[in-house]
Scaffold this motif. Structure first.
Motif, PDB file in Angstrom:
ATOM      1  N   LEU A   1     -96.110  70.312 -30.452  1.00  0.00           N
ATOM      2  CA  LEU A   1     -95.835  71.297 -29.410  1.00  0.00           C
ATOM      3  C   LEU A   1     -94.387  71.173 -28.945  1.00  0.00           C
ATOM      4  N   SER A   2     -93.981  72.067 -28.079  1.00  0.00           N
ATOM      5  CA  SER A   2     -92.651  71.994 -27.479  1.00  0.00           C
ATOM      6  C   SER A   2     -92.721  72.687 -26.127  1.00  0.00           C
ATOM      7  N   ALA A   3     -91.609  72.598 -25.391  1.00  0.00           N
ATOM      8  CA  ALA A   3     -91.544  73.310 -24.117  1.00  0.00           C
ATOM      9  C   ALA A   3     -91.682  74.816 -24.320  1.00  0.00           C
ATOM     10  N   LEU A   4     -91.283  75.299 -25.510  1.00  0.00           N
ATOM     11  CA  LEU A   4     -91.439  76.723 -25.807  1.00  0.00           C
ATOM     12  C   LEU A   4     -92.907  77.115 -25.807  1.00  0.00           C
ATOM     13  N   THR A   5     -93.760  76.227 -26.327  1.00  0.00           N
ATOM     14  CA  THR A   5     -95.201  76.496 -26.326  1.00  0.00           C
ATOM     15  C   THR A   5     -95.737  76.521 -24.902  1.00  0.00           C
ATOM     16  N   LEU A   6     -95.351  75.535 -24.111  1.00  0.00           N
ATOM     17  CA  LEU A   6     -95.863  75.418 -22.747  1.00  0.00           C
ATOM     18  C   LEU A   6     -95.419  76.578 -21.875  1.00  0.00           C
ATOM     19  N   LEU A   7     -94.216  77.086 -22.103  1.00  0.00           N
ATOM     20  CA  LEU A   7     -93.729  78.237 -21.335  1.00  0.00           C
ATOM     21  C   LEU A   7     -94.107  79.563 -21.975  1.00  0.00           C
ATOM     22  N   GLY A   8     -94.148  79.582 -23.319  1.00  0.00           N
ATOM     23  CA  GLY A   8     -94.323  80.838 -24.034  1.00  0.00           C
ATOM     24  C   GLY A   8     -95.747  81.346 -24.110  1.00  0.00           C
TER      25      GLY A   8
ATOM     26  N   GLN B   1     -82.019  72.624 -40.258  1.00  0.00           N
ATOM     27  CA  GLN B   1     -83.159  73.321 -39.653  1.00  0.00           C
ATOM     28  C   GLN B   1     -83.540  72.686 -38.312  1.00  0.00           C
ATOM     29  N   THR B   2     -83.558  71.358 -38.266  1.00  0.00           N
ATOM     30  CA  THR B   2     -83.951  70.661 -37.052  1.00  0.00           C
ATOM     31  C   THR B   2     -82.920  70.854 -35.943  1.00  0.00           C
ATOM     32  N   MET B   3     -81.654  70.828 -36.291  1.00  0.00           N
ATOM     33  CA  MET B   3     -80.607  71.055 -35.289  1.00  0.00           C
ATOM     34  C   MET B   3     -80.705  72.457 -34.693  1.00  0.00           C
ATOM     35  N   SER B   4     -80.983  73.444 -35.547  1.00  0.00           N
ATOM     36  CA  SER B   4     -81.132  74.821 -35.059  1.00  0.00           C
ATOM     37  C   SER B   4     -82.360  74.941 -34.164  1.00  0.00           C
ATOM     38  N   TYR B   5     -83.448  74.346 -34.610  1.00  0.00           N
ATOM     39  CA  TYR B   5     -84.703  74.411 -33.854  1.00  0.00           C
ATOM     40  C   TYR B   5     -84.573  73.696 -32.512  1.00  0.00           C
ATOM     41  N   MET B   6     -83.992  72.496 -32.524  1.00  0.00           N
ATOM     42  CA  MET B   6     -83.866  71.737 -31.295  1.00  0.00           C
ATOM     43  C   MET B   6     -82.922  72.414 -30.301  1.00  0.00           C
ATOM     44  N   GLY B   7     -81.944  73.157 -30.830  1.00  0.00           N
ATOM     45  CA  GLY B   7     -81.075  73.907 -29.935  1.00  0.00           C
ATOM     46  C   GLY B   7     -81.873  74.891 -29.090  1.00  0.00           C
ATOM     47  N   THR B   8     -82.807  75.583 -29.741  1.00  0.00           N
ATOM     48  CA  THR B   8     -83.660  76.531 -29.027  1.00  0.00           C
ATOM     49  C   THR B   8     -84.627  75.812 -28.104  1.00  0.00           C
ATOM     50  N   VAL B   9     -85.219  74.735 -28.605  1.00  0.00           N
ATOM     51  CA  VAL B   9     -86.199  73.971 -27.834  1.00  0.00           C
ATOM     52  C   VAL B   9     -85.595  73.419 -26.547  1.00  0.00           C
ATOM     53  N   LEU B  10     -84.344  72.992 -26.616  1.00  0.00           N
ATOM     54  CA  LEU B  10     -83.689  72.445 -25.435  1.00  0.00           C
ATOM     55  C   LEU B  10     -83.136  73.538 -24.517  1.00  0.00           C
ATOM     56  N   TYR B  11     -82.597  74.595 -25.112  1.00  0.00           N
ATOM     57  CA  TYR B  11     -81.937  75.623 -24.305  1.00  0.00           C
ATOM     58  C   TYR B  11     -82.927  76.470 -23.511  1.00  0.00           C
ATOM     59  N   ALA B  12     -84.004  76.924 -24.169  1.00  0.00           N
ATOM     60  CA  ALA B  12     -84.939  77.836 -23.502  1.00  0.00           C
ATOM     61  C   ALA B  12     -85.571  77.236 -22.248  1.00  0.00           C
ATOM     62  N   PRO B  13     -86.175  76.044 -22.323  1.00  0.00           N
ATOM     63  CA  PRO B  13     -86.740  75.478 -21.088  1.00  0.00           C
ATOM     64  C   PRO B  13     -85.681  75.115 -20.062  1.00  0.00           C
ATOM     65  N   SER B  14     -84.489  74.700 -20.529  1.00  0.00           N
ATOM     66  CA  SER B  14     -83.417  74.378 -19.587  1.00  0.00           C
ATOM     67  C   SER B  14     -82.983  75.617 -18.819  1.00  0.00           C
ATOM     68  N   LEU B  15     -82.971  76.758 -19.501  1.00  0.00           N
ATOM     69  CA  LEU B  15     -82.615  78.017 -18.850  1.00  0.00           C
ATOM     70  C   LEU B  15     -83.644  78.384 -17.787  1.00  0.00           C
ATOM     71  N   ALA B  16     -84.924  78.225 -18.131  1.00  0.00           N
ATOM     72  CA  ALA B  16     -85.985  78.545 -17.173  1.00  0.00           C
ATOM     73  C   ALA B  16     -86.005  77.549 -16.019  1.00  0.00           C
TER      74      ALA B  16
ATOM     75  N   SER C   1     -85.260  86.912 -14.636  1.00  0.00           N
ATOM     76  CA  SER C   1     -84.475  87.667 -15.618  1.00  0.00           C
ATOM     77  C   SER C   1     -85.133  87.723 -16.989  1.00  0.00           C
ATOM     78  N   ASN C   2     -86.068  86.804 -17.280  1.00  0.00           N
ATOM     79  CA  ASN C   2     -86.758  86.825 -18.571  1.00  0.00           C
ATOM     80  C   ASN C   2     -88.107  86.144 -18.430  1.00  0.00           C
ATOM     81  N   THR C   3     -88.963  86.333 -19.433  1.00  0.00           N
ATOM     82  CA  THR C   3     -90.334  85.841 -19.338  1.00  0.00           C
ATOM     83  C   THR C   3     -90.445  84.322 -19.384  1.00  0.00           C
ATOM     84  N   ASP C   4     -89.405  83.626 -19.847  1.00  0.00           N
ATOM     85  CA  ASP C   4     -89.438  82.164 -19.839  1.00  0.00           C
ATOM     86  C   ASP C   4     -89.525  81.607 -18.421  1.00  0.00           C
TER      87      ASP C   4
END
Length: 365
Positions: free
Chosen positions: A71-78, A143-158, A322-325
């Motif tokens: 799982l990730s924070a994206l799952t918990l928020l998404g 792939q992991t660097m790209s994925y982790m960028g999203t995983v860290l940025y999205a919850p941090s933004l929310a 501003s967004n659903t996150d």
């Protein structure tokens, strides 16, 4: 220290000192685990001890670690936002995850475990040679660097809105903390820290769900409201590829995608290799599957309650967020903002999703 957040009621909700103390305490526990295992194993120079915990771990910590890494924070928020915006079709993902666990435990797991490797890239080297190993390792890193960028940025933004924490502070904190306890304590630190994070995630989701039900007047009422507004929907069996989410795309497509992560991703392989025997590794996988179903179901149930709570005042329409996150953090501040400590637990829950995701220690080349 306080961070404010204006809700749809016009009131100002705050994260108080108690919430930040709770959050800081959970981060400190994770760091302590890393330091403890670093001190305990400082005289042990066996690479297998560091990379796969000496293949000595039991079922419980491995299963908890496998589950939260999935799982990730994206799952918990998404997932709650998915139910809020669309319907419950994505709840079928729980079944897809069970299929993924079955394939991983009984098709891929025995092959990789019985070889006695410490990294999935060793298998690639044995079968295809060094050049393929280097190529696959490089692609995995990208792939992991790209994925982790999203995983860290999205919850941090929310969470910036909820906690008042700047984006860069959140991202740097998570990155440095994971790097520190992983590099110091090795795989044992990762497994036990993941286990602690799994408890935080469960407690956080249960707190939000239970208090949300109390606020609305019971889960039955929330379910009825969601059903009346077409949010309770499970029977889309369309084979049209243009369908946003059908049984086949979520269960079959999602199951195959997650099976690839669960079976051959270094993050997952390294965890089940830490078990003492193959049978324990398979049992740990099945236990993690049960935990995944529980967590995914809790996220979807929270989504149902979330919709019922905001049915007459959609935050996006009124520019409250501003967004659903930011939907779930807003909901948390509305229902838990008056209970000191619980918003801090939720903050720890979301950060645990980011901390646990794809964390591991390995040599890829």
């Amino acid at each position: 220290m306080e961070a404010s957040y204006s809700t749809q009621t016009g009131e100002t909700k705050t994260l108080g000192v108690v919430d930040f103390v709770v959050f800081a305490s959970t981060l400190s526990v994770m760091l302590f685990i890393g330091l403890y295992f670093a001190m305990k194993s400082k005289k042990d120079h066996d690479p297998a001890e560091y990379l796969v915990a000496g293949r000595s771990m039991g079922v419980l910590p491995v299963s908890l670690s496998l589950a939260v890494t999935f799982l990730s924070a994206l799952t918990l928020l998404g997932l709650p936002a998915e139910i809020y915006n669309y319907n419950t079709m994505f709840w079928w993902l729980a079944l897809g995850m069970v299929l993924a666990v079955a394939g991983a435990a009984h098709v891929f797991n025995p092959v990789l475990y019985n070889i006695g490797i410490t990294s999935v890239y060793e298998y690639i080297h044995m079968r295809y040679g060094r050049s393929v190993r280097v190529l696959v390792s490089f692609s995995w890193v990208i792939q992991t660097m790209s994925y982790m960028g999203t995983v860290l940025y999205a919850p941090s933004l929310a969470l910036k809105t909820v906690s008042g924490m700047e984006l860069w502070v959140s991202i740097v904190t998570v990155g440095c903390l994971v790097t520190l306890y992983t590099s110091l304590g090795g795989m044992k630190a990762v497994l036990w820290t993941d286990s602690f994070q799994a408890v935080l995630i469960l407690v956080g989701l249960l707190s939000v769900f239970i208090q949300g039900c109390i606020t609305i007047g019971g889960f039955g009422r929330a379910w009825d409201i969601a059903s009346e507004n077409s949010r309770i929907y499970f029977h889309d069996f369309s084979v049209d590829p243009r369908t946003r989410a059908s049984f086949w795309s979520v269960v079959v497509g999602g199951g195959i995608m997650w099976m690839s992560y669960y079976s051959v991703s270094q993050s997952q392989v390294q965890r089940f290799l830490a078990c003492h025997t193959l049978r324990k590794a398979q049992i740990a996988m099945w236990f993690s599957g049960v935990q995944l179903v529980v967590i995914v179901s809790l996220c979807c149930l929270v989504g149902v309650v979330l919709f019922a709570f905001y049915k007459d005042c959609h935050p996006l329409h009124y520019n409250i967020i501003s967004n659903t996150d930011e939907l779930l953090p807003l909901f948390v501040m509305d229902i838990l903002g008056h209970l000191p400590g619980l918003p801090g637990i939720f903050l720890s829950c979301i950060f645990s999703g980011s901390l646990s995701c794809r964390c591991g220690v390995s040599v890829v080349d």
